[in-house]
Design an enzyme around this catalytic site. Structure first.
Site, PDB file in Angstrom:
ATOM      1  N   ASP A  17      46.073  38.717  40.947  1.00 49.19           N
ATOM      2  CA  ASP A  17      46.400  37.307  40.661  1.00 49.19           C
ATOM      3  C   ASP A  17      46.586  37.102  39.164  1.00 49.19           C
ATOM      4  OD1 ASP A  17      45.683  36.408  43.473  1.00 49.19           O
ATOM      5  OD2 ASP A  17      43.788  37.269  42.801  1.00 49.19           O
ATOM      6  N   GLU A 273      49.857  44.206  44.413  1.00 50.16           N
ATOM      7  CA  GLU A 273      51.189  43.635  44.190  1.00 50.16           C
ATOM      8  C   GLU A 273      51.782  44.070  42.849  1.00 50.16           C
ATOM      9  OE1 GLU A 273      51.889  39.667  45.472  1.00 50.16           O
ATOM     10  OE2 GLU A 273      53.293  39.248  43.865  1.00 50.16           O
TER      11      GLU A 273
HETATM   12  O1  TRH Z   1      44.035  44.554  41.592  1.00 47.73           O
HETATM   13  P1  TRH Z   1      44.890  44.512  42.786  1.00 47.73           P
HETATM   14  O2  TRH Z   1      44.338  45.159  43.968  1.00 47.73           O
HETATM   15  O3  TRH Z   1      45.263  43.034  43.116  1.00 47.73           O
HETATM   16  C1  TRH Z   1      45.320  42.510  44.421  1.00 47.73           C
HETATM   17  C2  TRH Z   1      46.700  42.263  44.895  1.00 47.73           C
HETATM   18  O4  TRH Z   1      47.473  41.556  43.982  1.00 47.73           O
HETATM   19  C3  TRH Z   1      46.673  41.522  46.209  1.00 47.73           C
HETATM   20  O5  TRH Z   1      47.963  41.245  46.662  1.00 47.73           O
HETATM   21  C4  TRH Z   1      45.911  40.254  46.023  1.00 47.73           C
HETATM   22  O6  TRH Z   1      45.847  39.559  47.180  1.00 47.73           O
HETATM   23  C5  TRH Z   1      44.543  40.609  45.541  1.00 47.73           C
HETATM   24  O7  TRH Z   1      44.631  41.321  44.329  1.00 47.73           O
HETATM   25  C6  TRH Z   1      43.710  39.379  45.332  1.00 47.73           C
HETATM   26  O8  TRH Z   1      46.298  45.248  42.448  1.00 47.73           O
HETATM   27  P2  TRH Z   1      47.524  44.806  41.541  1.00 47.73           P
HETATM   28  O9  TRH Z   1      48.267  43.673  42.124  1.00 47.73           O
HETATM   29  O10 TRH Z   1      48.278  46.037  41.320  1.00 47.73           O
HETATM   30  O11 TRH Z   1      46.900  44.348  40.166  1.00 47.73           O
HETATM   31  C7  TRH Z   1      46.362  45.239  39.243  1.00 47.73           C
HETATM   32  C8  TRH Z   1      46.691  44.803  37.829  1.00 47.73           C
HETATM   33  O12 TRH Z   1      45.947  45.587  36.911  1.00 47.73           O
HETATM   34  C9  TRH Z   1      48.153  44.997  37.458  1.00 47.73           C
HETATM   35  O13 TRH Z   1      48.597  43.907  36.673  1.00 47.73           O
HETATM   36  C10 TRH Z   1      48.142  46.263  36.612  1.00 47.73           C
HETATM   37  C11 TRH Z   1      46.829  46.113  35.926  1.00 47.73           C
HETATM   38  N1  TRH Z   1      46.226  47.348  35.391  1.00 47.73           N
HETATM   39  C12 TRH Z   1      46.049  47.441  34.012  1.00 47.73           C
HETATM   40  O14 TRH Z   1      46.458  46.543  33.264  1.00 47.73           O
HETATM   41  N2  TRH Z   1      45.442  48.548  33.511  1.00 47.73           N
HETATM   42  C13 TRH Z   1      45.004  49.568  34.276  1.00 47.73           C
HETATM   43  O15 TRH Z   1      44.455  50.562  33.759  1.00 47.73           O
HETATM   44  C14 TRH Z   1      45.222  49.468  35.692  1.00 47.73           C
HETATM   45  C15 TRH Z   1      44.787  50.586  36.602  1.00 47.73           C
HETATM   46  C16 TRH Z   1      45.821  48.341  36.214  1.00 47.73           C
END
Ligand code: TRH
Length: 377
Positions: A17, A273
Protein backbone atom coordinates in the site's frame (compact mmCIF):
# COMPACT_ATOMS: atom_id res chain seq x y z
CA UNK A 1 -1.49 27.79 -9.55
CA UNK A 2 -0.51 24.14 -9.30
CA UNK A 3 -3.35 21.69 -8.93
CA UNK A 4 -3.32 20.06 -5.50
CA UNK A 5 -3.59 16.32 -4.97
CA UNK A 6 -4.19 14.43 -1.71
CA UNK A 7 -3.30 10.74 -1.69
CA UNK A 8 -4.57 8.69 1.27
CA UNK A 9 -2.88 5.45 2.24
CA UNK A 10 -3.84 3.10 5.02
CA UNK A 11 -1.23 0.40 5.59
CA UNK A 12 -3.16 -2.88 5.85
CA UNK A 13 -0.07 -5.06 6.14
CA UNK A 14 3.26 -5.48 4.35
CA UNK A 15 4.64 -2.75 2.12
CA UNK A 16 2.46 -2.73 -1.00
CA UNK A 17 0.00 0.00 0.00
CA UNK A 18 2.69 2.43 1.02
CA UNK A 19 5.01 1.29 -1.79
CA UNK A 20 2.46 2.06 -4.49
CA UNK A 21 1.25 5.37 -3.06
CA UNK A 22 4.75 6.67 -2.36
CA UNK A 23 5.78 5.89 -5.93
CA UNK A 24 2.61 7.50 -7.28
CA UNK A 25 3.02 10.66 -5.18
CA UNK A 26 6.65 11.11 -6.21
CA UNK A 27 5.83 10.74 -9.87
CA UNK A 28 2.97 13.25 -9.68
CA UNK A 29 5.47 15.79 -8.35
CA UNK A 30 8.50 14.91 -10.46
CA UNK A 31 6.79 14.54 -13.82
CA UNK A 32 3.68 16.71 -13.54
CA UNK A 33 4.81 19.40 -11.11
CA UNK A 34 1.74 19.00 -8.90
CA UNK A 35 1.34 19.90 -5.22
CA UNK A 36 0.99 16.52 -3.53
CA UNK A 37 0.29 15.52 0.04
CA UNK A 38 0.62 11.85 0.92
CA UNK A 39 -1.34 10.87 4.03
CA UNK A 40 -0.03 7.65 5.62
CA UNK A 41 -1.34 6.05 8.81
CA UNK A 42 1.83 4.00 9.47
CA UNK A 43 5.03 5.89 8.89
CA UNK A 44 7.25 3.05 10.11
CA UNK A 45 6.39 1.08 6.97
CA UNK A 46 7.13 4.21 4.93
CA UNK A 47 10.54 4.67 6.58
CA UNK A 48 11.56 1.16 5.43
CA UNK A 49 11.11 2.17 1.77
CA UNK A 50 12.44 5.68 2.26
CA UNK A 51 15.24 5.33 4.84
CA UNK A 52 15.72 9.11 5.26
CA UNK A 53 12.14 9.51 6.51
CA UNK A 54 11.14 10.35 10.07
CA UNK A 55 8.64 7.79 11.36
CA UNK A 56 7.35 10.24 14.00
CA UNK A 57 6.94 13.51 12.08
CA UNK A 58 3.45 14.95 11.64
CA UNK A 59 4.64 16.40 8.33
CA UNK A 60 7.85 16.12 6.34
CA UNK A 61 9.07 16.82 2.81
CA UNK A 62 10.45 13.89 0.86
CA UNK A 63 11.32 14.25 -2.83
CA UNK A 64 9.01 17.24 -3.12
CA UNK A 65 6.05 15.36 -1.60
CA UNK A 66 4.51 16.59 1.62
CA UNK A 67 4.27 13.36 3.60
CA UNK A 68 1.73 13.73 6.42
CA UNK A 69 0.89 11.44 9.28
CA UNK A 70 -2.74 10.38 9.00
CA UNK A 71 -3.60 10.18 12.68
CA UNK A 72 -6.91 8.93 14.11
CA UNK A 73 -7.65 12.39 15.52
CA UNK A 74 -7.94 14.28 12.28
CA UNK A 75 -7.14 17.99 12.25
CA UNK A 76 -9.30 19.99 9.87
CA UNK A 77 -7.55 20.78 6.61
CA UNK A 78 -8.51 22.13 3.20
CA UNK A 79 -9.25 19.46 0.68
CA UNK A 80 -7.35 19.18 -2.58
CA UNK A 81 -8.46 19.43 -6.24
CA UNK A 82 -7.97 15.67 -6.60
CA UNK A 83 -8.43 13.18 -3.80
CA UNK A 84 -7.09 9.66 -4.20
CA UNK A 85 -8.28 7.06 -1.78
CA UNK A 86 -5.89 4.16 -2.31
CA UNK A 87 -7.24 0.63 -2.14
CA UNK A 88 -10.61 1.65 -0.70
CA UNK A 89 -9.17 3.08 2.50
CA UNK A 90 -11.85 5.23 4.16
CA UNK A 91 -11.38 8.99 4.08
CA UNK A 92 -11.71 10.87 7.39
CA UNK A 93 -15.39 11.97 7.74
CA UNK A 94 -14.33 15.57 8.44
CA UNK A 95 -12.30 15.59 5.23
CA UNK A 96 -15.32 14.33 3.28
CA UNK A 97 -17.35 17.12 4.83
CA UNK A 98 -14.74 19.59 3.56
CA UNK A 99 -15.10 18.03 0.10
CA UNK A 100 -18.85 18.63 0.24
CA UNK A 101 -18.41 22.26 1.31
CA UNK A 102 -15.95 23.08 -1.45
CA UNK A 103 -17.43 25.44 -4.11
CA UNK A 104 -15.89 23.26 -6.83
CA UNK A 105 -16.13 19.63 -5.85
CA UNK A 106 -12.82 17.76 -5.98
CA UNK A 107 -12.30 14.79 -8.24
CA UNK A 108 -12.48 11.77 -5.93
CA UNK A 109 -10.81 8.61 -7.17
CA UNK A 110 -10.54 5.21 -5.59
CA UNK A 111 -7.31 3.64 -6.82
CA UNK A 112 -7.92 -0.09 -6.92
CA UNK A 113 -5.60 -3.09 -6.60
CA UNK A 114 -3.96 -4.37 -9.76
CA UNK A 115 -5.61 -7.23 -11.59
CA UNK A 116 -5.36 -8.67 -15.11
CA UNK A 117 -8.94 -9.99 -14.98
CA UNK A 118 -11.16 -9.14 -17.96
CA UNK A 119 -13.87 -7.39 -15.90
CA UNK A 120 -11.40 -4.65 -14.92
CA UNK A 121 -11.69 -2.97 -18.35
CA UNK A 122 -15.47 -2.69 -17.89
CA UNK A 123 -15.22 -1.14 -14.42
CA UNK A 124 -12.31 1.22 -14.96
CA UNK A 125 -13.46 4.84 -14.76
CA UNK A 126 -16.98 4.01 -13.53
CA UNK A 127 -18.52 6.61 -11.20
CA UNK A 128 -20.19 5.61 -7.97
CA UNK A 129 -22.57 8.25 -6.58
CA UNK A 130 -22.42 8.38 -2.77
CA UNK A 131 -25.35 8.94 -0.41
CA UNK A 132 -23.85 12.28 0.74
CA UNK A 133 -24.02 13.71 -2.80
CA UNK A 134 -20.35 13.20 -3.64
CA UNK A 135 -19.26 11.02 -6.53
CA UNK A 136 -16.37 8.59 -6.37
CA UNK A 137 -14.72 7.16 -9.48
CA UNK A 138 -13.09 3.73 -9.63
CA UNK A 139 -9.67 3.84 -11.18
CA UNK A 140 -8.14 0.48 -12.06
CA UNK A 141 -4.51 -0.13 -12.90
CA UNK A 142 -4.02 -2.89 -15.44
CA UNK A 143 -2.19 -4.37 -18.39
CA UNK A 144 -4.53 -3.42 -21.24
CA UNK A 145 -5.03 0.00 -22.88
CA UNK A 146 -8.64 -0.13 -21.62
CA UNK A 147 -7.41 0.16 -18.01
CA UNK A 148 -5.48 2.83 -16.09
CA UNK A 149 -2.12 1.21 -16.91
CA UNK A 150 0.87 0.61 -14.64
CA UNK A 151 3.08 2.87 -12.56
CA UNK A 152 6.16 3.59 -14.67
CA UNK A 153 8.44 6.59 -14.42
CA UNK A 154 9.14 8.35 -17.72
CA UNK A 155 12.76 7.27 -18.14
CA UNK A 156 12.58 3.99 -16.24
CA UNK A 157 13.01 1.62 -19.19
CA UNK A 158 15.93 3.61 -20.65
CA UNK A 159 17.64 3.67 -17.24
CA UNK A 160 17.14 -0.03 -16.81
CA UNK A 161 18.45 -0.84 -20.29
CA UNK A 162 21.57 1.29 -19.79
CA UNK A 163 22.22 -0.39 -16.45
CA UNK A 164 21.84 -3.87 -17.90
CA UNK A 165 24.26 -3.05 -20.74
CA UNK A 166 26.91 -1.93 -18.28
CA UNK A 167 28.48 -4.93 -16.55
CA UNK A 168 30.75 -2.74 -14.40
CA UNK A 169 27.81 -0.70 -13.12
CA UNK A 170 25.99 -3.90 -12.17
CA UNK A 171 29.06 -5.34 -10.44
CA UNK A 172 29.61 -2.13 -8.49
CA UNK A 173 25.99 -1.92 -7.48
CA UNK A 174 26.01 -5.48 -6.14
CA UNK A 175 29.36 -4.86 -4.48
CA UNK A 176 27.80 -1.89 -2.69
CA UNK A 177 25.29 -4.35 -1.21
CA UNK A 178 28.12 -6.69 -0.27
CA UNK A 179 27.11 -9.16 -2.98
CA UNK A 180 29.93 -10.75 -5.01
CA UNK A 181 28.59 -13.66 -7.07
CA UNK A 182 31.04 -16.22 -8.48
CA UNK A 183 31.82 -15.72 -12.18
CA UNK A 184 29.07 -17.30 -14.30
CA UNK A 185 26.72 -17.76 -11.36
CA UNK A 186 23.01 -17.33 -11.92
CA UNK A 187 21.82 -14.48 -9.68
CA UNK A 188 18.31 -14.74 -8.22
CA UNK A 189 16.44 -12.42 -5.87
CA UNK A 190 13.84 -13.86 -3.53
CA UNK A 191 11.17 -11.59 -2.01
CA UNK A 192 8.20 -13.78 -1.14
CA UNK A 193 5.69 -14.72 1.53
CA UNK A 194 6.10 -17.91 3.55
CA UNK A 195 6.38 -21.05 1.42
CA UNK A 196 6.85 -24.47 3.05
CA UNK A 197 7.89 -25.95 -0.34
CA UNK A 198 10.81 -23.55 -0.79
CA UNK A 199 13.28 -26.34 0.00
CA UNK A 200 12.16 -28.48 -2.95
CA UNK A 201 13.48 -25.75 -5.26
CA UNK A 202 16.63 -25.03 -3.25
CA UNK A 203 17.50 -28.76 -3.27
CA UNK A 204 17.66 -28.57 -7.07
CA UNK A 205 19.85 -25.46 -7.03
CA UNK A 206 22.30 -27.17 -4.65
CA UNK A 207 22.88 -29.97 -7.18
CA UNK A 208 22.73 -27.82 -10.31
CA UNK A 209 25.84 -27.86 -12.54
CA UNK A 210 25.62 -24.05 -12.62
CA UNK A 211 26.27 -22.02 -9.49
CA UNK A 212 23.42 -19.88 -8.09
CA UNK A 213 23.69 -16.80 -5.89
CA UNK A 214 20.37 -16.31 -4.11
CA UNK A 215 19.81 -12.84 -2.64
CA UNK A 216 17.09 -12.70 -0.01
CA UNK A 217 15.89 -9.36 1.40
CA UNK A 218 14.93 -9.73 5.06
CA UNK A 219 11.29 -10.64 5.35
CA UNK A 220 8.61 -13.29 5.62
CA UNK A 221 10.40 -16.09 3.72
CA UNK A 222 13.31 -16.19 6.19
CA UNK A 223 11.62 -18.76 8.46
CA UNK A 224 11.35 -21.34 5.66
CA UNK A 225 14.86 -20.53 4.49
CA UNK A 226 16.21 -20.94 8.00
CA UNK A 227 14.52 -24.31 8.43
CA UNK A 228 15.92 -25.56 5.15
CA UNK A 229 19.42 -24.31 5.98
CA UNK A 230 19.19 -25.79 9.47
CA UNK A 231 20.41 -22.59 11.13
CA UNK A 232 18.95 -20.15 13.62
CA UNK A 233 18.77 -16.36 13.82
CA UNK A 234 19.23 -15.77 10.08
CA UNK A 235 19.51 -12.05 9.45
CA UNK A 236 20.90 -9.48 7.02
CA UNK A 237 24.54 -10.09 6.29
CA UNK A 238 24.35 -13.89 6.60
CA UNK A 239 25.93 -15.93 3.80
CA UNK A 240 25.42 -19.70 3.67
CA UNK A 241 26.79 -22.08 1.05
CA UNK A 242 25.26 -25.46 0.18
CA UNK A 243 26.77 -27.20 -2.87
CA UNK A 244 26.30 -24.99 -5.94
CA UNK A 245 23.99 -22.62 -4.03
CA UNK A 246 25.06 -19.52 -2.11
CA UNK A 247 22.33 -17.88 -0.04
CA UNK A 248 22.82 -14.28 1.06
CA UNK A 249 20.42 -12.35 3.27
CA UNK A 250 20.41 -8.61 2.78
CA UNK A 251 18.70 -5.70 4.48
CA UNK A 252 15.65 -4.04 3.03
CA UNK A 253 16.92 -1.29 0.70
CA UNK A 254 15.33 1.92 -0.59
CA UNK A 255 12.92 1.50 -3.51
CA UNK A 256 15.40 2.78 -6.14
CA UNK A 257 18.00 0.23 -5.02
CA UNK A 258 15.46 -2.57 -5.02
CA UNK A 259 14.82 -1.72 -8.69
CA UNK A 260 18.55 -2.02 -9.41
CA UNK A 261 18.66 -5.32 -7.61
CA UNK A 262 15.87 -6.64 -9.84
CA UNK A 263 17.72 -5.35 -12.92
CA UNK A 264 20.88 -7.16 -11.78
CA UNK A 265 19.28 -10.59 -11.42
CA UNK A 266 18.69 -13.39 -13.91
CA UNK A 267 15.47 -14.41 -12.19
CA UNK A 268 13.34 -12.54 -9.66
CA UNK A 269 10.88 -13.93 -7.17
CA UNK A 270 8.50 -11.11 -6.28
CA UNK A 271 5.19 -10.74 -4.50
CA UNK A 272 2.11 -8.59 -3.87
CA UNK A 273 1.69 -5.73 -6.30
CA UNK A 274 4.51 -3.23 -6.51
CA UNK A 275 7.54 -5.58 -6.63
CA UNK A 276 5.57 -7.68 -9.14
CA UNK A 277 5.28 -4.67 -11.48
CA UNK A 278 8.88 -3.61 -10.91
CA UNK A 279 10.09 -7.09 -11.86
CA UNK A 280 8.23 -6.72 -15.16
CA UNK A 281 10.07 -3.46 -15.85
CA UNK A 282 13.30 -5.31 -14.99
CA UNK A 283 12.63 -7.47 -18.06
CA UNK A 284 13.92 -10.67 -16.52
CA UNK A 285 12.04 -13.95 -16.01
CA UNK A 286 10.06 -13.86 -12.79
CA UNK A 287 7.90 -15.73 -10.37
CA UNK A 288 4.94 -13.98 -8.78
CA UNK A 289 3.98 -14.94 -5.24
CA UNK A 290 0.51 -13.45 -5.24
CA UNK A 291 -1.08 -11.99 -2.09
CA UNK A 292 -3.42 -14.67 -0.80
CA UNK A 293 -7.10 -13.74 -0.38
CA UNK A 294 -9.50 -15.48 2.00
CA UNK A 295 -11.98 -16.52 -0.67
CA UNK A 296 -9.20 -17.81 -2.98
CA UNK A 297 -9.91 -14.90 -5.35
CA UNK A 298 -6.16 -14.67 -5.97
CA UNK A 299 -6.17 -17.78 -8.18
CA UNK A 300 -8.37 -16.09 -10.80
CA UNK A 301 -6.01 -13.10 -10.72
CA UNK A 302 -2.96 -15.31 -11.12
CA UNK A 303 -4.46 -17.21 -14.04
CA UNK A 304 -5.68 -14.03 -15.73
CA UNK A 305 -2.17 -12.61 -15.65
CA UNK A 306 -0.62 -15.86 -16.86
CA UNK A 307 -3.02 -15.94 -19.78
CA UNK A 308 -1.77 -12.54 -20.92
CA UNK A 309 1.88 -13.04 -20.07
CA UNK A 310 2.44 -16.49 -21.56
CA UNK A 311 1.15 -15.55 -25.03
CA UNK A 312 3.84 -16.09 -27.65
CA UNK A 313 6.03 -18.43 -25.57
CA UNK A 314 6.86 -21.94 -26.85
CA UNK A 315 4.48 -24.39 -25.21
CA UNK A 316 7.09 -26.18 -23.08
CA UNK A 317 8.44 -22.89 -21.70
CA UNK A 318 4.93 -21.62 -20.97
CA UNK A 319 4.05 -24.90 -19.25
CA UNK A 320 7.22 -24.76 -17.14
CA UNK A 321 6.65 -21.19 -16.04
CA UNK A 322 2.95 -21.54 -15.28
CA UNK A 323 3.60 -24.86 -13.51
CA UNK A 324 6.25 -23.23 -11.35
CA UNK A 325 3.99 -20.24 -10.50
CA UNK A 326 0.99 -22.42 -9.68
CA UNK A 327 3.02 -24.90 -7.62
CA UNK A 328 4.72 -22.08 -5.71
CA UNK A 329 1.46 -20.34 -4.93
CA UNK A 330 -0.12 -23.63 -3.85
CA UNK A 331 2.84 -24.43 -1.59
CA UNK A 332 3.52 -27.59 -3.66
CA UNK A 333 6.65 -29.45 -4.72
CA UNK A 334 8.56 -27.34 -7.25
CA UNK A 335 10.92 -29.96 -8.66
CA UNK A 336 8.92 -30.83 -11.80
CA UNK A 337 8.79 -27.23 -13.08
CA UNK A 338 12.17 -25.61 -12.55
CA UNK A 339 14.10 -27.63 -15.19
CA UNK A 340 12.00 -26.13 -18.02
CA UNK A 341 12.67 -22.62 -16.72
CA UNK A 342 16.37 -23.35 -16.65
CA UNK A 343 16.31 -24.93 -20.12
CA UNK A 344 14.34 -22.07 -21.72
CA UNK A 345 16.16 -19.31 -19.85
CA UNK A 346 17.22 -17.38 -22.98
CA UNK A 347 13.74 -17.56 -24.49
CA UNK A 348 12.13 -16.47 -21.23
CA UNK A 349 14.53 -13.56 -20.99
CA UNK A 350 13.74 -12.36 -24.50
CA UNK A 351 10.06 -12.78 -23.75
CA UNK A 352 10.39 -10.71 -20.57
CA UNK A 353 12.05 -7.89 -22.53
CA UNK A 354 9.29 -7.98 -25.17
CA UNK A 355 6.61 -7.96 -22.48
CA UNK A 356 8.26 -4.98 -20.81
CA UNK A 357 8.46 -3.02 -24.05
CA UNK A 358 4.89 -3.86 -24.99
CA UNK A 359 3.64 -2.69 -21.58
CA UNK A 360 5.85 0.41 -21.73
CA UNK A 361 4.31 1.38 -25.07
CA UNK A 362 1.05 2.04 -23.21
CA UNK A 363 0.19 5.10 -21.19
CA UNK A 364 1.46 4.91 -17.59
CA UNK A 365 -0.85 5.13 -14.60
CA UNK A 366 0.18 8.61 -13.49
CA UNK A 367 -0.22 10.02 -16.99
CA UNK A 368 -3.66 8.38 -17.13
CA UNK A 369 -4.66 9.88 -13.77
CA UNK A 370 -3.52 13.36 -14.74
CA UNK A 371 -5.36 13.10 -18.08
CA UNK A 372 -8.49 11.88 -16.30
CA UNK A 373 -8.38 14.94 -14.07
CA UNK A 374 -7.87 17.31 -17.03
CA UNK A 375 -10.83 15.74 -18.83
CA UNK A 376 -12.98 16.22 -15.72
CA UNK A 377 -12.47 20.01 -15.69
O1 TRH B 1 4.77 -5.98 0.72
P1 TRH B 1 3.84 -6.63 -0.22
O2 TRH B 1 3.53 -8.02 0.08
O3 TRH B 1 2.52 -5.80 -0.31
C1 TRH B 1 1.23 -6.38 -0.37
C2 TRH B 1 0.61 -6.27 -1.71
O4 TRH B 1 0.66 -4.98 -2.23
C3 TRH B 1 -0.83 -6.72 -1.65
O5 TRH B 1 -1.45 -6.59 -2.89
C4 TRH B 1 -1.54 -5.91 -0.63
O6 TRH B 1 -2.84 -6.29 -0.53
C5 TRH B 1 -0.84 -6.08 0.67
O7 TRH B 1 0.50 -5.67 0.55
C6 TRH B 1 -1.50 -5.29 1.76
O8 TRH B 1 4.48 -6.58 -1.71
P2 TRH B 1 4.68 -5.38 -2.73
O9 TRH B 1 3.40 -4.89 -3.27
O10 TRH B 1 5.65 -5.88 -3.70
O11 TRH B 1 5.35 -4.22 -1.90
C7 TRH B 1 6.68 -4.26 -1.47
C8 TRH B 1 7.31 -2.89 -1.57
O12 TRH B 1 8.57 -2.91 -0.93
C9 TRH B 1 7.58 -2.45 -3.00
O13 TRH B 1 7.30 -1.07 -3.14
C10 TRH B 1 9.07 -2.68 -3.18
C11 TRH B 1 9.56 -2.37 -1.80
N1 TRH B 1 10.86 -2.93 -1.42
C12 TRH B 1 11.90 -2.04 -1.14
O14 TRH B 1 11.73 -0.82 -1.28
N2 TRH B 1 13.09 -2.54 -0.73
C13 TRH B 1 13.33 -3.86 -0.59
O15 TRH B 1 14.45 -4.27 -0.21
C14 TRH B 1 12.27 -4.76 -0.91
C15 TRH B 1 12.48 -6.25 -0.80
C16 TRH B 1 11.04 -4.26 -1.31
Amino acid sequence: MKASWDVFCSVVDNFGDVGVTWRLARQLVAEHDLAVRLWIDDLTAFARLCPGADAEAAQQWQDGVSVCRWSPDWTATDCADVVIEAFACRLPPAYMEAMLQRPVRPLWLNLEYLSAEAWVSGCHGLPSPQSNGLKKVFFFPGFLPTTGGLLRERTLVEQRQAFQLDAAMQRNFLLGLGVVPDAGARVISLFAYENPALGTWLDLLVKDPRATHLIVPEGRILGDLQRWLGVEGLRAGAIEKRGALTVQVMPFVRQEDYDRLLWSCDFNVVRGEDSFVRAQWAARPLLWHIYEQDDDAHWAKLDAFLELYLKGLPEAAARGLSGFWRAWNGGNDLRAHWPAISEYEAILRKHAENWCLEQASQRDLVEALVQFYRNSL
